[in-house]
Motif scaffolding. Structure first.
Motif, PDB file in Angstrom:
ATOM      1  N   THR A   9       0.800  -1.229   0.000  1.00  0.00           N
ATOM      2  CA  THR A   9       0.000   0.000   0.000  1.00  0.00           C
ATOM      3  C   THR A   9       0.831   1.277   0.000  1.00  0.00           C
ATOM      4  O   THR A   9       0.434   2.275  -0.612  1.00  0.00           O
ATOM      5  CB  THR A   9      -0.949   0.025   1.214  1.00  0.00           C
ATOM      6  N   ASN A  10       1.983   1.275   0.682  1.00  0.00           N
ATOM      7  CA  ASN A  10       2.775   2.503   0.702  1.00  0.00           C
ATOM      8  C   ASN A  10       4.274   2.264   0.674  1.00  0.00           C
ATOM      9  O   ASN A  10       5.053   3.115   1.116  1.00  0.00           O
ATOM     10  CB  ASN A  10       2.419   3.367   1.926  1.00  0.00           C
ATOM     11  N   GLY A  11       4.692   1.101   0.159  1.00  0.00           N
ATOM     12  CA  GLY A  11       6.113   0.793   0.050  1.00  0.00           C
ATOM     13  C   GLY A  11       6.607   0.886  -1.391  1.00  0.00           C
ATOM     14  O   GLY A  11       5.841   1.207  -2.307  1.00  0.00           O
ATOM     15  N   THR A  12       7.877   0.639  -1.584  1.00  0.00           N
ATOM     16  CA  THR A  12       8.472   0.686  -2.912  1.00  0.00           C
ATOM     17  C   THR A  12       9.290  -0.572  -3.168  1.00  0.00           C
ATOM     18  O   THR A  12      10.000  -1.056  -2.285  1.00  0.00           O
ATOM     19  CB  THR A  12       9.387   1.905  -3.068  1.00  0.00           C
ATOM     20  N   VAL A  13       9.181  -1.084  -4.395  1.00  0.00           N
ATOM     21  CA  VAL A  13       9.965  -2.236  -4.834  1.00  0.00           C
ATOM     22  C   VAL A  13      10.816  -1.792  -6.013  1.00  0.00           C
ATOM     23  O   VAL A  13      10.301  -1.222  -6.979  1.00  0.00           O
ATOM     24  CB  VAL A  13       9.067  -3.415  -5.262  1.00  0.00           C
ATOM     25  N   ALA A  14      12.117  -2.031  -5.933  1.00  0.00           N
ATOM     26  CA  ALA A  14      13.035  -1.723  -7.033  1.00  0.00           C
ATOM     27  C   ALA A  14      13.578  -3.031  -7.592  1.00  0.00           C
ATOM     28  O   ALA A  14      14.097  -3.870  -6.843  1.00  0.00           O
ATOM     29  CB  ALA A  14      14.180  -0.840  -6.557  1.00  0.00           C
ATOM     30  N   ILE A  15      13.447  -3.211  -8.886  1.00  0.00           N
ATOM     31  CA  ILE A  15      13.923  -4.416  -9.564  1.00  0.00           C
ATOM     32  C   ILE A  15      15.111  -4.028 -10.430  1.00  0.00           C
ATOM     33  O   ILE A  15      15.027  -3.102 -11.232  1.00  0.00           O
ATOM     34  CB  ILE A  15      12.813  -5.047 -10.420  1.00  0.00           C
ATOM     35  N   SER A 154      21.315   7.800  -6.698  1.00  0.00           N
ATOM     36  CA  SER A 154      20.906   6.541  -6.076  1.00  0.00           C
ATOM     37  C   SER A 154      19.410   6.539  -5.785  1.00  0.00           C
ATOM     38  O   SER A 154      18.750   7.580  -5.785  1.00  0.00           O
ATOM     39  CB  SER A 154      21.690   6.323  -4.781  1.00  0.00           C
ATOM     40  N   VAL A 155      18.883   5.348  -5.527  1.00  0.00           N
ATOM     41  CA  VAL A 155      17.460   5.150  -5.242  1.00  0.00           C
ATOM     42  C   VAL A 155      17.334   4.274  -4.008  1.00  0.00           C
ATOM     43  O   VAL A 155      18.058   3.276  -3.872  1.00  0.00           O
ATOM     44  CB  VAL A 155      16.740   4.483  -6.437  1.00  0.00           C
ATOM     45  N   THR A 156      16.434   4.611  -3.106  1.00  0.00           N
ATOM     46  CA  THR A 156      16.186   3.807  -1.911  1.00  0.00           C
ATOM     47  C   THR A 156      14.836   3.120  -2.030  1.00  0.00           C
ATOM     48  O   THR A 156      13.868   3.716  -2.493  1.00  0.00           O
ATOM     49  CB  THR A 156      16.213   4.686  -0.648  1.00  0.00           C
ATOM     50  N   ALA A 157      14.792   1.846  -1.618  1.00  0.00           N
ATOM     51  CA  ALA A 157      13.552   1.082  -1.728  1.00  0.00           C
ATOM     52  C   ALA A 157      13.394   0.180  -0.512  1.00  0.00           C
ATOM     53  O   ALA A 157      14.364  -0.157   0.178  1.00  0.00           O
ATOM     54  CB  ALA A 157      13.549   0.248  -3.003  1.00  0.00           C
ATOM     55  N   ASP A 158      12.151  -0.217  -0.274  1.00  0.00           N
ATOM     56  CA  ASP A 158      11.862  -1.131   0.831  1.00  0.00           C
ATOM     57  C   ASP A 158      12.244  -2.562   0.488  1.00  0.00           C
ATOM     58  O   ASP A 158      12.559  -3.357   1.376  1.00  0.00           O
ATOM     59  CB  ASP A 158      10.366  -1.076   1.176  1.00  0.00           C
ATOM     60  N   LEU A 159      12.193  -2.895  -0.807  1.00  0.00           N
ATOM     61  CA  LEU A 159      12.602  -4.219  -1.267  1.00  0.00           C
ATOM     62  C   LEU A 159      13.318  -4.056  -2.598  1.00  0.00           C
ATOM     63  O   LEU A 159      12.769  -3.481  -3.545  1.00  0.00           O
ATOM     64  CB  LEU A 159      11.396  -5.145  -1.439  1.00  0.00           C
ATOM     65  N   ILE A 160      14.556  -4.541  -2.671  1.00  0.00           N
ATOM     66  CA  ILE A 160      15.311  -4.546  -3.922  1.00  0.00           C
ATOM     67  C   ILE A 160      15.447  -5.996  -4.381  1.00  0.00           C
ATOM     68  O   ILE A 160      15.877  -6.867  -3.617  1.00  0.00           O
ATOM     69  CB  ILE A 160      16.697  -3.903  -3.759  1.00  0.00           C
ATOM     70  N   VAL A 161      15.086  -6.231  -5.636  1.00  0.00           N
ATOM     71  CA  VAL A 161      15.132  -7.571  -6.208  1.00  0.00           C
ATOM     72  C   VAL A 161      16.176  -7.585  -7.321  1.00  0.00           C
ATOM     73  O   VAL A 161      16.073  -6.842  -8.296  1.00  0.00           O
ATOM     74  CB  VAL A 161      13.768  -7.992  -6.780  1.00  0.00           C
ATOM     75  N   GLY A 162      17.174  -8.429  -7.166  1.00  0.00           N
ATOM     76  CA  GLY A 162      18.189  -8.574  -8.200  1.00  0.00           C
ATOM     77  C   GLY A 162      17.714  -9.523  -9.276  1.00  0.00           C
ATOM     78  O   GLY A 162      17.634 -10.732  -9.061  1.00  0.00           O
ATOM     79  N   ALA A 163      17.395  -8.961 -10.438  1.00  0.00           N
ATOM     80  CA  ALA A 163      17.076  -9.766 -11.622  1.00  0.00           C
ATOM     81  C   ALA A 163      18.124  -9.444 -12.675  1.00  0.00           C
ATOM     82  O   ALA A 163      17.835  -9.345 -13.861  1.00  0.00           O
ATOM     83  CB  ALA A 163      15.670  -9.439 -12.124  1.00  0.00           C
ATOM     84  N   ASP A 164      19.359  -9.262 -12.191  1.00  0.00           N
ATOM     85  CA  ASP A 164      20.442  -8.738 -13.013  1.00  0.00           C
ATOM     86  C   ASP A 164      21.445  -9.785 -13.458  1.00  0.00           C
ATOM     87  O   ASP A 164      22.587  -9.462 -13.787  1.00  0.00           O
ATOM     88  CB  ASP A 164      21.147  -7.584 -12.294  1.00  0.00           C
ATOM     89  N   GLY A 165      21.031 -11.034 -13.487  1.00  0.00           N
ATOM     90  CA  GLY A 165      21.764 -12.073 -14.171  1.00  0.00           C
ATOM     91  C   GLY A 165      23.123 -12.437 -13.620  1.00  0.00           C
ATOM     92  O   GLY A 165      23.414 -12.283 -12.431  1.00  0.00           O
ATOM     93  N   LEU A 166      23.972 -12.917 -14.529  1.00  0.00           N
ATOM     94  CA  LEU A 166      25.266 -13.488 -14.171  1.00  0.00           C
ATOM     95  C   LEU A 166      26.127 -12.546 -13.338  1.00  0.00           C
ATOM     96  O   LEU A 166      26.724 -12.945 -12.342  1.00  0.00           O
ATOM     97  CB  LEU A 166      26.013 -13.877 -15.459  1.00  0.00           C
TER      98      LEU A 166
END
Length: 383
Positions: A9-15, A154-166
């Motif tokens: 509802t009020n968080g941020t996700v960075a992929i 830079s960017v700050t997030a509540d959840l950072i998801v690494g989908a950045d491969g090898l």
């Protein structure tokens, strides 16, 4: 520490990464009300070629695509007839031939570029920020992380998801284990346009794909969308090839001479068909993570796809596992609204690690069977 409902509802996700896993996760989370941003190192969707054709399986890749309402778009972009395949020996004799209709477990083929465009079109405008090369992620107070880039703010997030491969910048903050070179490199090329149809190779290939194998080497050939024919020469060469050979990948003539010499005992007619390439080669060294690698869940941080479980394409499941990661992470973040985000991520990671242990083990078994390669993993001295 935020609950899943608070993140929604009020968080941020960075992929980090706009590949199949990152974009699928973005689409899934947006359809469930999350605020999502995707940061991609490419300057634009057309900055580089996206590779060949992908087989999306019914219970993994297709599930992740269909769940957020992309089933119809997938059906329009995919090719059921491309499920057919052949296995040939090194003299060009057909050993196995399987028609598309009998391939119930395998899904329709879709070109990687077509899949990426389908997913790009599905996310909300402004979701993707192009030309952002991730440099590092650093912990902030309250379980947040700061994503730093080489030349941008830079960017700050509540959840950072690494989908950045090898070369993931997220992985080192979760585990000291790094992908290990399998000992095999694929050289990818495109057959000249005049050979797409009405040629001996086109007739031999049919509408799907074929694997030619012998002496610990293979050539994988695919018919992609728009009749494009892509092929992959797989050879046991040094990880940094061709650095010491005195030429570069842009020197197509020199690469072809190297390939022809490497396959000198194969059928001359077969090699002649498969060395009429157009443009330069692409180099694809194959890497793998240990099947049993684990890590301790970190608040506000996780990873999906090749970032966590890269493996050679011997079983054809890599992209399917990546898309399934995206679906299972989205499901875990919405299963229990009052659970903490950390608990939801831990549930996801535990399930993913158990699933991929079996998949990587099967992949290594296949590599041992086809190429005779036994890999021994280096273990970090400390966690």
């Amino acid at each position: 520490m935020k609950t899943c409902n608070e993140l929604q509802t009020n968080g941020t996700v960075a992929i980090v990464g706009a590949g199949p896993a990152g974009l699928t996760l973005a689409r899934l989370l947006q359809t469930r009300g999350f605020s999502v941003r995707v940061f991609e190192r490419d300057d634009s969707p057309t900055s580089r070629t996206q590779g060949g054709s992908l087989d999306l399986r019914l219970n993994s890749g297709q599930r992740a695509i269909r769940q957020p309402g992309l089933g119809q778009a997938f059906e329009q972009a995919s090719r059921s007839e491309a499920k057919s395949f052949k296995i040939l020996d090194w003299q060009g004799e057909v050993c196995t031939e399987v028609e598309a209709e009998s391939q119930e477990e395998n899904g329709p083929e879709i070109d990687r570029g077509e899949l990426r465009q389908l997913l790009l079109d599905s996310v909300s405008p402004g979701t993707i920020t192009w030309g952002h090369v991730a440099k590092d992620v650093l912990p902030e107070t309250g379980g947040q992380w700061r994503l730093e880039f080489k030349e941008q703010a830079s960017v700050t997030a509540d959840l950072i998801v690494g989908a950045d491969g090898l070369g993931s910048r997220v992985r080192p903050h979760l585990t000291p284990v790094r992908p290990q070179y399998f000992g095999l490199t694929m050289l990818a090329a495109v057959i000249g346009k005049e050979l797409w149809r009405n040629s001996e190779l086109s007739e031999l290939l049919g509408e799907g794909s074929m694997l030619v194998s012998g002496g610990g080497q293979t050539i994988w050939v695919q018919r992609c969308a728009h009749d494009l024919i892509r092929l992959y020469f797989s050879m046991a060469i040094a990880e940094n090839w061709p650095k010491l050979q005195g030429f570069t990948l842009d020197d197509t003539k020199a690469v072809l001479e190297f390939v022809t010499a490497a396959y000198h005992d194969w059928s001359p007619n077969l090699i002649a068909m498969m060395t009429q390439v157009e443009g330069s080669f692409e180099r694809w060294p194959l890497y793998v993570m240990p099947p049993d690698h684990r890590w301790t869940t970190q608040p506000g941080l996780t990873m999906v796809g090749d970032a966590s479980h890269v493996m050679p394409p011997f079983t054809g499941k890599g992209v399917n596992l990546a898309l399934l990661d995206a679906l299972e992470l989205a499901d875990s973040l919405t299963a229990d609204p009052v659970a903490s985000v950390t608990a939801a991520v831990e549930t996801f990671e535990t399930r993913m690690q158990e699933r991929t242990q079996q998949e990587i083990s099967e992949c290594l078994d296949r590599g041992r069977e086809i190429y005779g390669i036994e890999i021994y993993f280096d273990r970090p001295s400390s966690a």
